[in-house]
Design a protein around this motif. Structure first.
Motif, PDB file in Angstrom:
ATOM      1  N   UNK A 234      41.451 -28.234  16.057  1.00 45.87           N
ATOM      2  CA  UNK A 234      41.663 -28.717  14.691  1.00 45.87           C
ATOM      3  C   UNK A 234      41.232 -27.679  13.662  1.00 45.87           C
ATOM      4  N   UNK A 235      40.206 -26.879  13.986  1.00 45.55           N
ATOM      5  CA  UNK A 235      39.759 -25.860  13.039  1.00 45.55           C
ATOM      6  C   UNK A 235      40.777 -24.738  12.898  1.00 45.55           C
TER       7      UNK A 235
ATOM      8  N   UNK B 232      47.894 -31.320   2.554  1.00 44.35           N
ATOM      9  CA  UNK B 232      46.843 -30.828   3.450  1.00 44.35           C
ATOM     10  C   UNK B 232      45.511 -31.503   3.130  1.00 44.35           C
ATOM     11  N   UNK B 233      45.168 -31.599   1.846  1.00 49.04           N
ATOM     12  CA  UNK B 233      43.904 -32.233   1.455  1.00 49.04           C
ATOM     13  C   UNK B 233      43.875 -33.696   1.887  1.00 49.04           C
ATOM     14  N   UNK B 234      45.018 -34.386   1.781  1.00 51.87           N
ATOM     15  CA  UNK B 234      45.077 -35.794   2.183  1.00 51.87           C
ATOM     16  C   UNK B 234      44.864 -35.934   3.689  1.00 51.87           C
ATOM     17  N   UNK B 235      45.461 -35.036   4.475  1.00 49.25           N
ATOM     18  CA  UNK B 235      45.222 -35.059   5.927  1.00 49.25           C
ATOM     19  C   UNK B 235      43.770 -34.745   6.238  1.00 49.25           C
ATOM     20  N   UNK B 236      43.182 -33.847   5.458  1.00 54.07           N
ATOM     21  CA  UNK B 236      41.779 -33.483   5.674  1.00 54.07           C
ATOM     22  C   UNK B 236      40.824 -34.624   5.330  1.00 54.07           C
ATOM     23  N   UNK B 237      41.326 -35.683   4.692  1.00 53.97           N
ATOM     24  CA  UNK B 237      40.481 -36.845   4.416  1.00 53.97           C
ATOM     25  C   UNK B 237      39.926 -37.443   5.699  1.00 53.97           C
ATOM     26  N   UNK B 238      40.644 -37.250   6.812  1.00 54.98           N
ATOM     27  CA  UNK B 238      40.162 -37.749   8.101  1.00 54.98           C
ATOM     28  C   UNK B 238      39.324 -36.698   8.817  1.00 54.98           C
ATOM     29  N   UNK B 239      39.427 -35.422   8.403  1.00 58.25           N
ATOM     30  CA  UNK B 239      38.780 -34.355   9.165  1.00 58.25           C
ATOM     31  C   UNK B 239      37.251 -34.422   9.068  1.00 58.25           C
TER      32      UNK B 239
ATOM     33  N   UNK C 224      25.633 -28.887  13.764  1.00 53.45           N
ATOM     34  CA  UNK C 224      27.071 -28.593  13.862  1.00 53.45           C
ATOM     35  C   UNK C 224      27.899 -29.767  13.333  1.00 53.45           C
ATOM     36  N   UNK C 225      27.549 -30.974  13.753  1.00 53.70           N
ATOM     37  CA  UNK C 225      28.290 -32.153  13.290  1.00 53.70           C
ATOM     38  C   UNK C 225      28.103 -32.360  11.792  1.00 53.70           C
ATOM     39  N   UNK C 226      26.885 -32.064  11.296  1.00 57.05           N
ATOM     40  CA  UNK C 226      26.644 -32.143   9.858  1.00 57.05           C
ATOM     41  C   UNK C 226      27.487 -31.149   9.082  1.00 57.05           C
ATOM     42  N   UNK C 227      27.707 -29.986   9.664  1.00 56.11           N
ATOM     43  CA  UNK C 227      28.592 -28.988   9.044  1.00 56.11           C
ATOM     44  C   UNK C 227      30.025 -29.512   8.973  1.00 56.11           C
ATOM     45  N   UNK C 228      30.508 -30.080  10.056  1.00 60.09           N
ATOM     46  CA  UNK C 228      31.874 -30.621  10.058  1.00 60.09           C
ATOM     47  C   UNK C 228      32.005 -31.777   9.072  1.00 60.09           C
ATOM     48  N   UNK C 229      30.946 -32.581   8.947  1.00 59.94           N
ATOM     49  CA  UNK C 229      30.993 -33.738   8.058  1.00 59.94           C
ATOM     50  C   UNK C 229      30.731 -33.385   6.605  1.00 59.94           C
TER      51      UNK C 229
ATOM     52  N   UNK D 118      54.479 -27.776  12.808  1.00 62.58           N
ATOM     53  CA  UNK D 118      53.779 -27.552  14.074  1.00 62.58           C
ATOM     54  C   UNK D 118      52.268 -27.554  13.854  1.00 62.58           C
ATOM     55  N   UNK D 119      51.818 -26.933  12.767  1.00 65.10           N
ATOM     56  CA  UNK D 119      50.384 -26.918  12.452  1.00 65.10           C
ATOM     57  C   UNK D 119      49.876 -28.328  12.165  1.00 65.10           C
ATOM     58  N   UNK D 120      50.682 -29.129  11.489  1.00 60.81           N
ATOM     59  CA  UNK D 120      50.316 -30.517  11.203  1.00 60.81           C
ATOM     60  C   UNK D 120      50.079 -31.285  12.500  1.00 60.81           C
ATOM     61  N   UNK D 121      50.982 -31.092  13.464  1.00 64.00           N
ATOM     62  CA  UNK D 121      50.851 -31.795  14.745  1.00 64.00           C
ATOM     63  C   UNK D 121      49.669 -31.270  15.555  1.00 64.00           C
ATOM     64  N   UNK D 122      49.444 -29.958  15.542  1.00 61.78           N
ATOM     65  CA  UNK D 122      48.275 -29.414  16.241  1.00 61.78           C
ATOM     66  C   UNK D 122      46.974 -29.921  15.610  1.00 61.78           C
ATOM     67  N   UNK D 123      46.979 -30.073  14.287  1.00 60.60           N
ATOM     68  CA  UNK D 123      45.819 -30.641  13.604  1.00 60.60           C
ATOM     69  C   UNK D 123      45.553 -32.066  14.096  1.00 60.60           C
TER      70      UNK D 123
END
Length: 506
Positions: A140-141, A243-250, A218-223, A112-117
């Motif tokens: 997403x956060x 999780x780290x692999x999914x975060x490659x897009x975050x 803010x965007x620089x923080x996310x990036x 469920x967390x994966x889908x909400x992400x």
């Protein structure tokens, strides 16, 4: 009828999938949750491809509840948004398949967390409203907070705490910037705001610029832009491979937000606010690139080295974007596709290597020979030369596009040495890691732990995606060039949104 609602389907699919996965589902709930998740990600790919084909001829605008701009919520799908949605879907399916081999059992509600992400990431790419960009950032956060802790452990708790505190501060700044911009322009619809910012003068323009700079922070923080990058290496290095692999897009969400906002609202047609933040992005991007290179060289853990490779990619993309020409933006987008796929594959690969090495895990020291030594060695070699940028794979092609975009003497004098130097440092670091993990192993029998072929196949699929970028470099480059042309002419986006939602053209 379905085509009218195509733009909202990438949000509805993960939303309903997540809600379904929260049900108990009888005696074997995990089986059903896996099936729901895999069906959801497969549907996302189908919808994403359909969207990409449609936006080649038009920009899709979806007014939620049929409320008119600037008060209503709109979803906007142009070439850039469609590309990012497809990239997310193509990453999510193999990553989820990898996680379904047992990693999803390490904690509750993983699926469920994966889908909400996914919902938060896709919503950020599709929204045409700054406040809803904030909302999807929060979705997403919140999901990422729980996913970072997936499996538990002191290191994960420490990294998550830093990540949460920093992002809470970022969320507060985001709201302040939205308040400033809304107070000056009276709207949060990005197309409407772009028109109104271009007419501002005097103190109003100065206040809008301050709101825009807060958005940049803010965007620089996310990036993970320097000096706000320090949350990323530990967070990505301590969490699970899935999780780290999914975060490659975050981190790409932050980069997307910068590209979207600072070409549309604060672009060349923004009057006194034109070109806001580009000088800052140039110098901070160069510094991020340099720090990322040093971080890779100094890493004594493979996962940490890969995390610093993500930092390098952030610095490379934002520095190149700040040059502000179409070639630069096209190069950034090509590099973004490449880096997302290959770093996702590397995080999964590092997880497999760490499991098979036992106590030495992913530390770059001598260890036992791996149970699947040859297969993992081949995957590591392909991933390493791709992410470093060695010819002829997509890393080389994308860096070639980026270096070619540097036109002035100052750009060549600063960007070329840092890109090439970071490439050299990455080559040293990954060569050292490959040597210690695959060549200079300890004597004795190989490790007992082996992984299913299906897990290794997911890594290979992501690497094949990077190889496909090499084979189809010209058509992909043509598409990213078309996106860059769209971004350099924001009136196309503005007209599409305001004509279809009844906004004011004056």
């Amino acid at each position: 009828m379905l085509s009218q609602h195509l733009a909202i389907l990438p949000l509805l699919i993960p939303l309903f999938a997540a809600l379904l996965q929260l049900f108990p589902w009888g005696n074997n709930p995990q089986f059903y949750r896996r099936i729901i998740g895999l069906v959801s990600c497969s549907l996302l790919i189908i919808v994403s491809v359909t969207l990409l084909l449609q936006v080649n001829s038009t920009t899709l605008v979806y007014a939620v509840g049929n409320w008119q701009a600037p008060y209503g919520i709109v979803l906007v799908v142009d070439r850039l948004a469609a590309m990012m949605v497809l990239l997310t879907a193509l990453l999510a399916l193999p990553v989820l398949i990898f996680g379904c081999y047992g990693e999803d059992n390490l904690g509750s509600h993983f699926h469920a967390l994966f889908q909400f992400q996914l919902l938060g990431i896709l919503g950020a790419f599709l929204t045409g409203d700054l406040f809803n960009l904030f909302v999807f950032f929060e979705v997403l956060l919140i999901s990422s907070y729980a996913l970072l802790m997936h499996g538990g452990g002191k290191q994960k708790l420490r990294a998550t705490l830093h990540y949460v505190l920093l992002n809470l501060a970022g969320s507060a700044l985001f709201l302040i910037s939205l308040g400033i911009l809304y107070g000056i322009t009276g709207t949060l619809n990005m197309a409407d705001m772009a028109m109104k910012v271009s007419t501002l003068t005097g103190d109003d323009a100065a206040i809008a610029r301050s709101g825009g700079l807060l958005l940049l922070i803010v965007s620089g923080l996310k990036a993970a832009l320097l000096p706000l990058y320090f949350w990323l290496p530990q967070a990505y290095a301590t969490t699970t491979g899935t999780v780290a692999a999914l975060f490659a897009i975050m981190t790409k969400v932050g980069i997307y937000a910068i590209i979207r906002v600072f070409t549309l609202i604060f672009g060349a047609d923004a009057g006194l606010a034109a070109g806001l933040g580009y000088d800052w992005l140039w110098w901070l991007g160069l510094a991020t690139l340099a720090v990322g290179g040093l971080g890779v060289l100094g890493s004594r853990d493979l996962r940490l080295a890969i995390a610093y490779l993500v930092v390098i990619s952030v610095g490379t993309m934002l520095t190149t974007f700040s040059m502000g020409n179409d070639r630069a933006i096209s190069g950034v987008l090509f590099y973004l596709l490449h880096s997302t796929l290959v770093t996702g594959a590397l995080f999964l690969l590092a997880d497999v290597i760490a499991a098979q090495r036992g106590k030495t895990a992913s530390r770059i020291i001598k260890g036992r020979k791996l149970a699947q030594h040859a297969a993992l060695g081949l995957l590591f070699f392909v991933a390493a030369i791709t992410v470093i940028g060695m010819p002829p794979l997509s890393g080389f092609v994308s860096k070639l596009f980026i270096l070619e975009a540097a036109r002035t003497g100052a750009q060549v004098a600063l960007l070329w040495p840092l890109v090439l130097f970071s490439t050299f440092l990455g080559m040293i670091a990954l060569s050292r890691a490959g040597s210690r993990m695959f060549w200079h192993t300890l004597p004795g029998k190989p490790a007992d732990i082996s992984h299913p072929r299906g897990q290794l196949a997911t890594i290979a699929v992501l690497l094949l995606g990077a190889i496909a970028l090499t084979i189809f470099a010209q058509p992909v480059s043509d598409f990213t060039t078309a996106i860059a042309d769209d971004l350099s002419q924001p009136e196309r986006y503005i007209e599409a949104v305001l004509q279809l939602t009844g906004g004011d053209h004056e």
